[in-house]
Design a protein around this motif. Structure first.
Motif, PDB file in Angstrom:
ATOM      1  N   LEU A 191       0.877  -1.065  -0.014  1.00 31.42           N
ATOM      2  CA  LEU A 191      -0.074   0.048   0.003  1.00 31.42           C
ATOM      3  C   LEU A 191       0.793   1.222   0.128  1.00 31.42           C
ATOM      4  N   ALA A 192       2.131   1.335   0.702  1.00 30.96           N
ATOM      5  CA  ALA A 192       2.935   2.359   0.595  1.00 30.96           C
ATOM      6  C   ALA A 192       3.681   3.280  -0.718  1.00 30.96           C
ATOM      7  N   THR A 193       3.516   1.334  -1.183  1.00 27.73           N
ATOM      8  CA  THR A 193       4.858   1.683  -2.476  1.00 27.73           C
ATOM      9  C   THR A 193       3.492   2.513  -3.660  1.00 27.73           C
ATOM     10  N   ILE A 194       2.699   1.891  -3.387  1.00 27.67           N
ATOM     11  CA  ILE A 194       1.459   2.332  -4.290  1.00 27.67           C
ATOM     12  C   ILE A 194       1.077   3.548  -3.974  1.00 27.67           C
ATOM     13  N   GLU A 195       1.203   4.485  -2.855  1.00 20.10           N
ATOM     14  CA  GLU A 195       0.771   5.077  -2.409  1.00 20.10           C
ATOM     15  C   GLU A 195       1.973   5.884  -3.098  1.00 20.10           C
ATOM     16  N   LEU A 196       3.333   5.447  -3.066  1.00 19.32           N
ATOM     17  CA  LEU A 196       3.804   6.731  -2.989  1.00 19.32           C
ATOM     18  C   LEU A 196       4.295   7.001  -4.630  1.00 19.32           C
ATOM     19  N   ASN A 197       4.362   5.757  -5.443  1.00 20.14           N
ATOM     20  CA  ASN A 197       3.890   5.718  -6.607  1.00 20.14           C
ATOM     21  C   ASN A 197       3.229   6.916  -7.304  1.00 20.14           C
TER      22      ASN A 197
END
Length: 235
Positions: A46-52
């Protein structure tokens, strides 16, 4: 150069809103925390998606500045206009028919500069790139240099007065006695000059005739006219 949206925009700046920039910074900070202390795979994903998503939003929000500083062009226009206010005459006469010492240019040269100023003023309203701005300044600057190079100096001196005075001066010695005596040696009923004084006066006439034939300056002609208008200065 990255600037926030609330700052002045110029053509060479890239801009992004404060909110979008802050969202990216928050996403990066959150991702770093999860990366250092992962709770679970789902949280990491989720953190990766949010950052992207934050990065994509950031990139999409970047805009190019559209404001262009035309101060240099306006300054050049003012300088060109001041040239047209200079101390010169506009005439299509040749230099030998324009008063000596008078600076002048032709009407075509003046019109060319006026046209160049009009074009530059239009460019100041419509120019939309640094390249176009510099080109407009270059064209007007070239027109100013051409105008300055067109300036000439008049060479005409009116010698008609001098010629008339020469004729008058030639009549003045008529009827005057030439005596190498002092005043107390000559009867009061006679006017006379010494031979030396007469020669001095005749030399002044010869000089004036030379000036009339090959004059060098208006000031010198005025000087010779003054001499001939008062023979007492020479006789």
């Amino acid at each position: 150069m990255l600037q926030m949206m609330h700052q002045t925009r110029s053509l060479d700046e890239t801009l992004v809103s404060t909110a979008v920039s802050q969202a990216l910074e928050d996403a990066i900070a959150k991702a770093k925390i999860i990366q250092a202390q992962p709770i679970n795979d789902i949280a990491l994903q989720l953190a990766t998606i949010e950052l992207n998503n934050a990065v994509a939003t950031f990139k999409a929000s970047i805009v190019k500045g559209t404001e262009l500083d035309i101060t240099a062009l306006e300054t050049t226009i003012t300088a060109a206009a001041n040239l047209l206010k200079g101390d010169y005459e506009t005439t299509n006469q040749p230099a030998e028919e324009v008063d000596a010492g008078q600076k002048f240019t032709t009407s075509d040269s003046e019109n060319d500069l006026e046209d160049a100023i009009d074009v530059a003023e239009d460019a100041a309203k419509t120019v939309d790139s640094v390249e176009a701005l510099n080109a407009a300044i270059g064209v007007l600057t070239a027109a100013m240099k051409k105008f300055e190079a067109s300036m000439m100096m008049g060479t005409f001196v009116d010698v008609s007065r001098l010629v008339d005075d020469i004729e008058d001066a030639r009549q003045k010695p008529d009827g005057i006695l030439v005596k190498d005596l002092t005043a107390d040696q000559v009867s009061s009923e006679f006017e006379f000059v010494t031979s030396n004084d007469l020669n001095t006066f005749l030399e002044a006439i010869i000089t004036a005739e030379s000036v009339a034939a090959q004059y060098s300056s208006k000031a010198f002609i005025e000087q010779e006219i003054a001499k001939l208008s008062d023979p007492g200065r020479c006789i």
